[in-house]
Design a protein around this motif. Structure first.
Motif, PDB file in Angstrom:
ATOM      1  N   GLU A  65       0.829  -1.207   0.000  1.00 17.23           N
ATOM      2  CA  GLU A  65       0.000   0.000   0.000  1.00 17.23           C
ATOM      3  C   GLU A  65       0.860   1.253   0.000  1.00 17.23           C
ATOM      4  O   GLU A  65       2.001   1.250   0.460  1.00 17.23           O
ATOM      5  N   ASN A  66       0.281   2.338  -0.508  1.00 17.24           N
ATOM      6  CA  ASN A  66       0.948   3.640  -0.444  1.00 17.24           C
ATOM      7  C   ASN A  66       0.899   4.153   0.987  1.00 17.24           C
ATOM      8  O   ASN A  66      -0.039   3.845   1.743  1.00 17.24           O
ATOM      9  N   PRO A  67       1.852   4.981   1.384  1.00 12.92           N
ATOM     10  CA  PRO A  67       1.823   5.523   2.746  1.00 12.92           C
ATOM     11  C   PRO A  67       0.638   6.472   2.936  1.00 12.92           C
ATOM     12  O   PRO A  67       0.170   7.095   1.978  1.00 12.92           O
ATOM     13  N   ASP A  68       0.155   6.587   4.169  1.00 15.58           N
ATOM     14  CA  ASP A  68      -0.942   7.498   4.475  1.00 15.58           C
ATOM     15  C   ASP A  68      -0.479   8.941   4.274  1.00 15.58           C
ATOM     16  O   ASP A  68       0.649   9.298   4.621  1.00 15.58           O
ATOM     17  N   PRO A  69      -1.353   9.801   3.733  1.00  9.74           N
ATOM     18  CA  PRO A  69      -0.976  11.204   3.552  1.00  9.74           C
ATOM     19  C   PRO A  69      -0.958  11.934   4.897  1.00  9.74           C
ATOM     20  O   PRO A  69      -1.672  11.580   5.830  1.00  9.74           O
ATOM     21  N   HIS A  70      -0.142  12.955   5.006  1.00 12.88           N
ATOM     22  CA  HIS A  70      -0.098  13.789   6.199  1.00 12.88           C
ATOM     23  C   HIS A  70       0.433  15.162   5.813  1.00 12.88           C
ATOM     24  O   HIS A  70       0.969  15.356   4.719  1.00 12.88           O
ATOM     25  N   GLU A  71       0.297  16.118   6.709  1.00 15.59           N
ATOM     26  CA  GLU A  71       0.613  17.504   6.397  1.00 15.59           C
ATOM     27  C   GLU A  71       2.106  17.776   6.246  1.00 15.59           C
ATOM     28  O   GLU A  71       2.501  18.653   5.501  1.00 15.59           O
ATOM     29  N   LEU A  72       2.919  17.066   6.963  1.00 10.15           N
ATOM     30  CA  LEU A  72       4.357  17.338   7.011  1.00 10.15           C
ATOM     31  C   LEU A  72       4.576  18.788   7.410  1.00 10.15           C
ATOM     32  O   LEU A  72       4.180  19.205   8.491  1.00 10.15           O
ATOM     33  N   ARG A 110       3.313  21.495   5.916  1.00  8.47           N
ATOM     34  CA  ARG A 110       2.357  22.349   5.211  1.00  8.47           C
ATOM     35  C   ARG A 110       1.082  22.536   6.026  1.00  8.47           C
ATOM     36  O   ARG A 110       0.009  22.120   5.631  1.00  8.47           O
TER      37      ARG A 110
END
Length: 67
Positions: A10-17, A19
């Motif tokens: 699976e692709n990694p979960d998105p997060h703001e980092l 931004r």
């Protein structure tokens, strides 16, 4: 023969980092909210209106005639 777990595919979960919400946007929202509260507080009395009352014309103004 071992297969990789499905989780590894699976692709990694998105997060703001780095931004987060821009501070200028938060400032703008805060200013608009403050203005709205001020506007409602100063104009909610109902005693003042920007619309002038309509004057009812008198019957004599229409040239009432006796027949």
């Amino acid at each position: 023969m071992k297969t990789a777990p499905v989780r590894d595919n699976e692709n990694p979960d998105p997060h703001e980092l780095n931004r987060p919400v821009p501070k200028i946007l938060l400032t703008l929202v805060a200013l608009l909210l403050g203005w709205a509260i001020y506007y409602i507080a100063t104009h909610a009395s109902g005693q003042e209106s920007s619309i002038p009352p309509k004057a009812e014309p008198s019957p004599a103004a229409h040239g009432a005639r006796a027949s």
